[in-house]
Scaffold this active site. Structure first.
Site, PDB file in Angstrom:
ATOM      1  N   LYS A 204      -3.526   6.020   9.274  1.00 24.76           N
ATOM      2  CA  LYS A 204      -4.422   6.656   8.195  1.00 24.76           C
ATOM      3  C   LYS A 204      -5.127   7.930   8.980  1.00 24.76           C
ATOM      4  O   LYS A 204      -5.954   7.915   9.848  1.00 24.76           O
ATOM      5  CB  LYS A 204      -5.594   5.824   7.817  1.00 24.76           C
ATOM      6  CG  LYS A 204      -5.022   4.470   6.989  1.00 24.76           C
ATOM      7  CD  LYS A 204      -6.204   3.742   6.412  1.00 24.76           C
ATOM      8  CE  LYS A 204      -7.129   4.265   5.310  1.00 24.76           C
ATOM      9  NZ  LYS A 204      -8.015   3.565   4.854  1.00 24.76           N
TER      10      LYS A 204
ATOM     11  N   ARG B   9       0.982  -1.209  -0.082  1.00 30.47           N
ATOM     12  CA  ARG B   9      -0.092  -0.088  -0.048  1.00 30.47           C
ATOM     13  C   ARG B   9       0.994   1.332   0.025  1.00 30.47           C
ATOM     14  O   ARG B   9       1.818   1.443   0.887  1.00 30.47           O
ATOM     15  CB  ARG B   9      -0.893  -0.056   1.227  1.00 30.47           C
ATOM     16  CG  ARG B   9      -1.906   1.304   1.345  1.00 30.47           C
ATOM     17  CD  ARG B   9      -2.919   1.311   2.533  1.00 30.47           C
ATOM     18  NE  ARG B   9      -2.437   1.444   3.732  1.00 30.47           N
ATOM     19  CZ  ARG B   9      -3.049   1.388   4.916  1.00 30.47           C
ATOM     20  NH1 ARG B   9      -4.294   0.839   4.573  1.00 30.47           N
ATOM     21  NH2 ARG B   9      -2.470   1.545   5.989  1.00 30.47           N
TER      22      ARG B   9
ATOM     23  N   SER C 298     -12.482  -3.810   2.431  1.00 34.43           N
ATOM     24  CA  SER C 298     -12.639  -3.133   3.707  1.00 34.43           C
ATOM     25  C   SER C 298     -14.154  -3.062   3.968  1.00 34.43           C
ATOM     26  O   SER C 298     -15.040  -2.573   3.146  1.00 34.43           O
ATOM     27  CB  SER C 298     -12.069  -1.675   3.705  1.00 34.43           C
ATOM     28  OG  SER C 298     -10.754  -1.876   3.488  1.00 34.43           O
TER      29      SER C 298
END
Length: 241
Positions: A158, A49, A128
């Site tokens: 995040k 990611r 998710s």
């Protein structure tokens, strides 16, 4: 308990590493070096990611991680799936090259039915999800292999992440999911015991490995603390440590 899947057979999914390029860099390592050490320490799934680079750079990064995973499992029969985060075009490109890669998307990314059409029947698809409606929609597609639920604890990885749901709510959601589920968000060796007995396939970490002084040792400590995940552990009041 969460559902299991024949498509995940042979995968030790207890420890799922999600990479963070900036955190690895701050720790003085490349992403590939971090992944190599973590997989040697027992990480059983890796997700690449990086939201801050373009597809060309992401393709290069992923090739480096593919090589690192291959080196880590060389001479063993371990199956360590490699997921790409929200990079459908890169995933398709690598599949066309013959790479064994998979993909994870969020609720606002490319819809999973489109992802399945684009990547074909073989790659695993992660999604998710965090509500009964999202789980039901995921099951209805027939395209989702596992769901990521969280954040379990408050996390700074995040910046737009909501507050942590806590281990008790996590257990409720895992039971509702009807799909193999992994937990994510603020998980470290001190908190991972609170995830035992929640019906999970495993748990995801970012900073607990990417920022670790020794990612291999960090992976081993996380797995030791979690055990096989079947028995309730410490902190059953559900609060974040």
């Amino acid at each position: 308990m969460s559902a299991t899947s024949e498509r995940l057979a042979g995968v030790d999914a207890r420890l799922y590493l999600v990479t963070d390029s900036a955190q690895c860099r701050e720790a003085g390592r490349t992403v590939a070096e971090t992944v190599l050490a973590a997989v040697r320490g027992g990480a059983g799934i890796v997700q690449v990611r990086d939201k801050d680079i373009d597809d060309t750079e992401f393709l290069t990064l992923t090739r480096e991680v593919i090589a690192a995973v291959g080196e880590a499992v060389a001479g063993t029969d371990r199956r360590v799936p490699l997921f790409l985060n929200d990079r459908v075009a890169v995933t398709r490109h690598l599949l066309d090259e013959g790479a064994d890669v998979h993909i994870h998307v969020g609720q606002t990314d490319t819809p999973v039915t489109e992802v399945r059409d684009l990547v074909g029947p073989d790659p695993l698809i992660g999604l998710s999800a965090a509500s009964a409606a999202e789980f039901a929609a995921a099951r209805a597609t027939g395209a989702v292999d596992l769901v990521g639920i969280g954040p379990v604890f408050d996390t700074t990885t995040k910046t737009d992440a909501p507050a942590g749901i806590g281990p008790d709510r996590l257990g409720d959601l895992t039971a509702e999911a009807g799909l193999p589920a992994v937990a994510i968000g603020g998980i470290d060796a001190g908190r991972v015991t609170q995830l035992r007995g929640r019906g999970l396939l495993g748990f995801c970490v970012v900073s607990a490995i990417c920022r670790a002084a020794d990612p291999e040792q960090a992976a081993r400590e996380l797995l030791t603390a979690y055990g096989d995940g079947s028995e309730p552990g410490a902190g059953e009041d559900g609060g974040a440590a």
